[in-house]
Design an enzyme around this catalytic site. Structure first.
Site, PDB file in Angstrom:
ATOM      1  N   ASN A   1      -7.607   2.120   9.564  1.00  0.00           N
ATOM      2  CA  ASN A   1      -6.407   2.589  10.477  1.00  0.00           C
ATOM      3  C   ASN A   1      -6.756   2.614  11.898  1.00  0.00           C
ATOM      4  O   ASN A   1      -7.057   3.239  12.108  1.00  0.00           O
ATOM      5  CB  ASN A   1      -5.680   3.565  10.157  1.00  0.00           C
ATOM      6  CG  ASN A   1      -5.378   3.791   8.712  1.00  0.00           C
ATOM      7  OD1 ASN A   1      -5.248   2.864   7.527  1.00  0.00           O
ATOM      8  ND2 ASN A   1      -5.310   4.991   8.024  1.00  0.00           N
TER       9      ASN A   1
ATOM     10  N   HIS B   1      -2.408  11.338   0.370  1.00  0.00           N
ATOM     11  CA  HIS B   1      -1.650  10.881   1.558  1.00  0.00           C
ATOM     12  C   HIS B   1      -1.400  12.322   2.498  1.00  0.00           C
ATOM     13  O   HIS B   1      -0.547  12.049   2.413  1.00  0.00           O
ATOM     14  CB  HIS B   1      -1.918   9.728   1.788  1.00  0.00           C
ATOM     15  CG  HIS B   1      -1.098   9.141   3.823  1.00  0.00           C
ATOM     16  ND1 HIS B   1      -1.736   7.660   3.410  1.00  0.00           N
ATOM     17  CD2 HIS B   1      -0.617   9.442   4.398  1.00  0.00           C
ATOM     18  CE1 HIS B   1      -1.079   6.952   5.075  1.00  0.00           C
ATOM     19  NE2 HIS B   1      -0.708   8.851   5.476  1.00  0.00           N
TER      20      HIS B   1
ATOM     21  N   GLU C   1      -3.843  -0.157   8.121  1.00  0.00           N
ATOM     22  CA  GLU C   1      -2.874   0.253   9.106  1.00  0.00           C
ATOM     23  C   GLU C   1      -3.013   0.388  10.118  1.00  0.00           C
ATOM     24  O   GLU C   1      -3.851   0.239  10.593  1.00  0.00           O
ATOM     25  CB  GLU C   1      -2.533   2.233   8.740  1.00  0.00           C
ATOM     26  CG  GLU C   1      -1.826   2.534   7.954  1.00  0.00           C
ATOM     27  CD  GLU C   1      -1.975   4.204   7.786  1.00  0.00           C
ATOM     28  OE1 GLU C   1      -1.308   4.426   9.113  1.00  0.00           O
ATOM     29  OE2 GLU C   1      -1.956   5.115   6.937  1.00  0.00           O
TER      30      GLU C   1
ATOM     31  N   TYR D   1      -4.870   1.932  15.295  1.00  0.00           N
ATOM     32  CA  TYR D   1      -3.777   2.156  16.534  1.00  0.00           C
ATOM     33  C   TYR D   1      -3.544   1.342  17.876  1.00  0.00           C
ATOM     34  O   TYR D   1      -2.896   0.633  18.848  1.00  0.00           O
ATOM     35  CB  TYR D   1      -2.784   3.388  16.159  1.00  0.00           C
ATOM     36  CG  TYR D   1      -1.685   3.318  15.270  1.00  0.00           C
ATOM     37  CD1 TYR D   1      -0.774   2.602  15.251  1.00  0.00           C
ATOM     38  CD2 TYR D   1      -3.192   4.324  14.017  1.00  0.00           C
ATOM     39  CE1 TYR D   1      -0.171   3.125  13.353  1.00  0.00           C
ATOM     40  CE2 TYR D   1      -1.744   4.157  12.668  1.00  0.00           C
ATOM     41  CZ  TYR D   1      -1.516   3.750  12.503  1.00  0.00           C
ATOM     42  OH  TYR D   1      -0.201   3.465  10.450  1.00  0.00           O
TER      43      TYR D   1
ATOM     44  N   GLU E   1      -7.711   8.626   6.450  1.00  0.00           N
ATOM     45  CA  GLU E   1      -7.649   9.731   6.859  1.00  0.00           C
ATOM     46  C   GLU E   1      -8.570  10.431   6.978  1.00  0.00           C
ATOM     47  O   GLU E   1      -7.872  11.312   7.319  1.00  0.00           O
ATOM     48  CB  GLU E   1      -6.646   9.576   8.322  1.00  0.00           C
ATOM     49  CG  GLU E   1      -6.078   8.059   8.284  1.00  0.00           C
ATOM     50  CD  GLU E   1      -4.484   7.811   9.217  1.00  0.00           C
ATOM     51  OE1 GLU E   1      -4.161   8.943  10.283  1.00  0.00           O
ATOM     52  OE2 GLU E   1      -4.049   6.693   9.492  1.00  0.00           O
TER      53      GLU E   1
ATOM     54  N   ARG F   1       0.537  -1.603   0.091  1.00  0.00           N
ATOM     55  CA  ARG F   1       0.124  -0.326   0.255  1.00  0.00           C
ATOM     56  C   ARG F   1       0.872   1.077   0.103  1.00  0.00           C
ATOM     57  O   ARG F   1       1.823   1.177   1.147  1.00  0.00           O
ATOM     58  CB  ARG F   1      -0.880   0.148   1.062  1.00  0.00           C
ATOM     59  CG  ARG F   1      -2.379   1.599   1.284  1.00  0.00           C
ATOM     60  CD  ARG F   1      -2.503   1.300   2.807  1.00  0.00           C
ATOM     61  NE  ARG F   1      -3.487   2.263   2.278  1.00  0.00           N
ATOM     62  CZ  ARG F   1      -3.353   3.416   3.231  1.00  0.00           C
ATOM     63  NH1 ARG F   1      -2.699   3.126   4.495  1.00  0.00           N
ATOM     64  NH2 ARG F   1      -3.743   4.909   3.121  1.00  0.00           N
TER      65      ARG F   1
HETATM   66  O1  IFM Z   1       1.899   8.083  10.045  1.00  0.00           O
HETATM   67  C1  IFM Z   1       0.795   7.792   9.956  1.00  0.00           C
HETATM   68  C2  IFM Z   1       0.290   7.845   8.415  1.00  0.00           C
HETATM   69  O2  IFM Z   1       0.970   8.619   7.606  1.00  0.00           O
HETATM   70  C3  IFM Z   1      -0.982   7.424   8.770  1.00  0.00           C
HETATM   71  N1  IFM Z   1      -1.790   7.221  10.151  1.00  0.00           N
HETATM   72  C4  IFM Z   1      -0.836   6.847  11.205  1.00  0.00           C
HETATM   73  C5  IFM Z   1       0.364   6.566  10.634  1.00  0.00           C
HETATM   74  C6  IFM Z   1       1.235   7.234  12.430  1.00  0.00           C
HETATM   75  O3  IFM Z   1       0.976   7.996  13.291  1.00  0.00           O
END
Ligand code: IFM
Length: 458
Positions: free
Chosen positions: A293, A123, A353, A295, A168, A79
């Site tokens: 995405n 992006h 992500e 985290y 995002e 990606r």
């Molecule tokens: O590095 C970023 C990415 O560009 C977008 N999503 C979160 C990642 C980590 O912060």
């Protein structure tokens, strides 16, 4: 005993990057400057060390090596994002043949190596010429984006089957227009509803432009972070609901239900518009998949002095955290996938992500052992498997990131890579997490039940 793999044979096992974070050479071969080029070079840049993407990982020149690494790791997808201002130096109008040729070569080589290109159109690096015209505040943005999307899909769509319009959108609006941490660096909450509408319109127009140019599959990528109340006090419960509407539902509700969440339309923050019938049908243009995405989660507390959004995330005592300060919370990933599946129906999902920044040793002689990242990846892949076991249609998982790279407002301080990039020589060295991920992909998940677990203790 080994649990049989439940990841299907066509599951995508990939790594992700984005143009400004890895490519470097931002003005090479006729490319125009982006807003991030301008933002990082501004005399008042607040990025630590005044870091910028001038060199980044030099992926622009070293991509054959990066591609060979992904192949050696046994991945089957990559990606990456296109730099809009390489293709259209002024954002619109005259195309730059050399910019198109760069991605042409990359795509051909990926396919030849058996890696599926998964391409993000936007992006975060907007052509500077468009930023000068107001960027996402300008109602013409949807036309700019449609022109760019059409050009990209017309050029690469005969070989690239998977397209993402925006990465995002919430971050684009919030970090670019509320905190000012990202380009264009505005701190003006009242801009958010306008930016949000224009992003949604651009997404819809982008989907239509891609389809008109023959693209096979088109979707959106959102970042989702479950919001849990920090206590059972009514104010905290309400704050978590508001934070969820603002961050997690602001873009999904319009696309899948045709309107903004009530709290944004008519509640406390009520400046988000009702859509005209034309906008609603544009925004609801059907998509083929949704990328998520993920985290971390947030424990959200009511915090009235914190204006204009009266809440904040509070740290969880004793929790494991990455160097971003983000709690390691894998259950949040299965909950998020299940929630989206339950709320919006059985649409194909991908984890576009997921990954973690940890304090890798700076020593160039470091042996690459990163047990914390190994543990993070394994626990989150188990969470994906759990969601799939509960009936969620997950089609792929992309680790963030292939390479240690430019982490926006935090410069090069955050190491997210499966592959270490030496900050001086740019030499690539796969970390243990790269090989652990490789093994999980090779065994279609059965390695999640055996072998080295990793460890969150350094
Ligand atoms: O590095 C970023 C990415 O560009 C977008 N999503 C979160 C990642 C980590 O912060």
């Amino acid at each position: 005993m080994t649990t049989p793999p439940i990841f299907p044979p066509d599951f995508l096992w990939g790594a992700a990057t984005s143009a400004y974070q890895v490519e470097g050479a931002p003005l090479a071969d006729g490319a125009g400057p982006s807003n991030w080029h301008r933002f990082t070079h501004a005399p008042d840049s607040r990025i630590p060390g005044r870091h910028n993407g001038d060199v980044a990982c030099d992926h622009y020149h070293r991509w054959p090596e990066d591609l060979a690494l992904m192949k050696a790791l046994g991945l089957n997808a990559y990606r990456f994002s296109l730099s809009w201002s390489r293709l259209l130096p002024a954002g619109k109008g005259q195309a730059n043949a050399a910019g198109l040729a760069f991605y042409d070569r990359l795509v051909d080589a990926l396919l030849e190596a058996g890696l599926r290109p998964f391409v993000t159109l936007y992006h975060w690096d907007l052509p500077a010429a468009l930023e000068e015209e107001g960027g996402w505040l300008n109602a013409a943005a949807l036309h700019w984006f449609a022109e760019y999307a059409h050009l990209a899909c017309k050029t690469l769509g005969d070989r690239v089957e998977d397209w993402v319009t925006l990465n995002e959108p919430w971050v684009i609006a919030h970090e670019g227009h509320v905190t000012g941490h990202h380009a264009p660096g505005h701190r003006n909450f009242s801009e958010v509803p306008r930016v949000s509408l224009h992003l949604l319109q651009a997404h819809g127009a982008g989907v239509q432009a891609c389809r008109a140019a023959g693209a096979k599959r088109v979707g959106l990528v959102v970042n989702l972070e479950p919001k849990y109340p920090a206590s059972d006090r009514a104010e905290d419960v309400e704050a978590a609901t508001h934070a969820d509407a603002y961050m997690n539902l602001q873009f999904l509700e319009p696309i899948y239900r045709g309107h903004y969440p009530d709290i944004l339309r008519s509640g406390l923050y009520g400046q988000w518009p009702d859509f005209s019938p034309e906008d609603r049908s544009l925004i609801q243009t059907p998509t083929d998949f949704l990328g998520i995405n993920y985290y971390t989660r947030s424990l959200t507390a009511f915090d009235p002095p914190n204006q204009p959004l009266p809440w904040r995330s509070v740290p969880v005592p004793q929790s494991l955290r990455t160097t971003m300060g983000w709690e390691v919370y894998p259950q949040g990933l299965s909950e998020t996938l299940i929630r989206v599946h339950d709320r919006y129906g059985p649409l194909p999902l991908l984890v576009t992500e997921n990954g973690a920044a940890f304090p890798d040793p700076a020593d160039p002689q470091w042996d690459g052992r990163d047990p914390q990242r190994v543990a993070y990846l394994r626990s989150h892949l188990r969470a994906v498997r759990e969601a799939m076991g509960a009936g969620v249609d997950v089609r792929g998982y992309f680790a963030w990131s292939l390479l240690d790279n430019f982490e926006w407002a935090l410069g090069y301080s955050q190491k997210f890579g499966l592959v270490r990039v030496d900050p001086v020589t740019l030499t690539r060295s796969p970390k243990a997490s790269a090989w652990a991920f490789s093994e999980i992909a090779r065994t279609r998940g059965s390695a999640l039940d055996e072998g080295f677990e990793g460890s969150f203790n350094q």
